[in-house]
Design a protein around this motif. Structure first.
Motif, short mmCIF file in Angstrom:
data_model
loop_
_atom_site.label_atom_id
_atom_site.label_comp_id
_atom_site.label_asym_id
_atom_site.label_seq_id
_atom_site.Cartn_x
_atom_site.Cartn_y
_atom_site.Cartn_z
N GLN A 210 -6.24 -7.90 6.43
CA GLN A 210 -6.06 -6.76 7.33
C GLN A 210 -4.58 -6.39 7.43
N TRP B 129 -1.42 1.90 2.85
CA TRP B 129 -2.26 0.76 3.25
C TRP B 129 -3.74 1.12 3.10
N GLU B 130 -4.06 2.37 3.44
CA GLU B 130 -5.45 2.81 3.27
C GLU B 130 -5.87 2.77 1.80
N LYS C 40 -7.93 -0.12 0.29
CA LYS C 40 -9.36 -0.24 0.59
C LYS C 40 -10.12 -0.74 -0.63
N ARG C 41 -9.65 -0.30 -1.80
CA ARG C 41 -10.34 -0.70 -3.04
C ARG C 41 -10.32 -2.21 -3.26
N ASP D 33 -10.70 -4.19 -0.68
CA ASP D 33 -11.33 -4.67 0.56
C ASP D 33 -10.31 -5.11 1.61
N ASP E 176 -8.49 -3.98 4.98
CA ASP E 176 -8.72 -3.00 6.06
C ASP E 176 -7.41 -2.66 6.75
N THR E 177 -7.30 -1.39 7.12
CA THR E 177 -6.12 -0.95 7.88
C THR E 177 -6.56 -0.61 9.30
#
Ligand SMILES: Cc1ncc(COP(=O)(O)O)c(C=O)c1O
Length: 377
Positions: A98, A113-114, A117-118, A120, A122-123
């Motif tokens: 995270q 940071w988003e 997501k690839r 896994d 989380d932001t």
């Protein structure tokens, strides 16, 4: 003529309150670029070793500005976003990790940071609206949190965070602390060691009074080799001038993040700009800027219908003051100010003013008088 009047001879009537966006250059940066252009025209790169001396000086000035232990901890980068990307795509993420950021970040410190997501990752965005923004950020850091990334000063509200508190607590919890310092470096003193950050970055075109396209990336020594590299070339090698050599390793210094030829034109300008900040002294810059922001705040508070959107406590801000004016939509207000030579920005649902340490009192008084006329109209 005083040093500052000579360095900042803006066009007649110009009221420049936009250093949080793109700053004007001081005269010495302008002259440095002019003479660099002339030299390139007349001599090409005959005296390249002299250029390297300027570049070395730039690194030294940046190390001083950030209080980095040595210049080996710094890389010259294209901009803040590039340095943030070096961190985001350099760390070895595990699925479920995270990242904690605030809900006021400029897109550069959110999107990067988003984009994880690839993997896994989380932001989590934390609201800074309460009375203890640092407490809220730290409360959001749990066992899965690998990194906390915040702007030292928020681009729209101007809220300044207690970096020392965040850094100390991140260290205690084993969370990496990353600071987008673009709205603080050159406006207020900054101390990468005292705040114990893992990474800090900024482009030079705001409070450092340099051109766009040349920034700085600080990477704490223990993390330097942990960041996977994604850009390769001759310049980032341990032996960069040894073109015949077949074997290679990345530089042991942060130059490993500088893949190819430097932005020498930008270096000429930024080195000159930083020499001015050094001459004035960052403590003095901060005091003079604080006085100007306070003056603007008090002036705005006297204009009926203004709502200040920035913190009123001087310890909670740097050079940014944002506000709304009742009965005016921001776009119209912005356009009218622009027509009167007030250079500012529309940000965060208001108008953002950002003077710098050298801003003449006249500029502030005239801007306040114009606003009062508008409010009375
Ligand atoms: C907080 C913050 N980060 C980053 C940037 C710009 O990033 P870059 O240097 O990549 O253009 C800005 C510019 O407005 C900013 O306010």
């Amino acid at each position: 003529m005083s040093l500052l009047q000579d360095e900042f001879a803006h066009a007649d009537g110009l009221r420049y309150l936009n250093h949080a966006a793109v700053a004007p250059w001081p005269k010495r940066a302008t002259r440095a670029v002019q003479s660099f252009a002339e030299e390139n025209w007349r001599l090409g790169a005959r005296d390249y070793p002299d250029w390297l001396t300027v570049e070395r000086r730039l690194r030294e000035r940046l190390a001083k500005l950030l209080n980095a232990p040595t210049t080996a901890d710094l890389a010259l980068v294209k901009n803040t976003s590039e340095a943030l990307s070096f961190v985001a795509f350099g760390l070895d993420w595990r699925a479920g990790d995270q990242v904690v950021i605030s809900n006021q970040e400029f897109p550069s410190n959110r999107v990067v940071w988003e984009a994880l997501k690839r993997y896994d990752v989380d932001t989590v965005q934390v609201s800074l609206d309460g009375s203890d923004p640092e407490g809220a950020l730290l409360a959001a850091c749990g066992p899965r949190t690998r990194l906390l990334s915040v702007s030292a000063v928020q681009y729209a509200s101007g809220l300044r965070l207690d970096l020392q508190r965040l850094g100390k607590e991140c260290r205690r919890r084993g969370v990496l602390f990353c600071v987008d310092a673009i709205q603080q470096l050159g406006a207020l003193p900054f101390d990468a060691q005292a705040i114990d950050c893992a990474f800090a970055m900024a482009d030079g075109h705001k409070w450092m009074l340099g051109p766009e396209g040349l920034g700085v990336f600080y990477c704490r020594i223990d993390l330097r080799e942990q960041l996977k590299l994604h850009e390769y070339g001759w310049h980032m090698l341990e032996h960069p001038g040894d073109y015949e050599r077949a074997d290679w390793t990345p530089s042991r210094t942060a130059r490993r993040f500088e893949c190819g030829s430097p932005n020498m034109l930008g270096a000429m300008a930024l080195e000159a700009s930083l020499s001015l900040l050094e001459e004035v002294g960052m403590e003095q810059v901060a005091v003079a800027l604080g006085e100007r922001v306070q003056w603007l705040q008090e002036g705005l508070a006297k204009i009926p219908g203004t709502q200040l959107l920035s913190p009123l406590n001087p310890a909670r801000r740097a050079g940014i003051l944002s506000f709304r004016l009742d009965g005016w939509d921001n776009q119209t207000l912005f356009e009218q100010l622009r027509a009167k030579q007030v250079v500012c920005a529309q940000r965060g649902g208001g108008i953002r003013f950002s003077p710098h340490f050298y801003t003449e009192p006249r500029v502030i008084d005239e801007t306040l008088a114009l606003l009062r006329q508008m409010a009375d109209a």
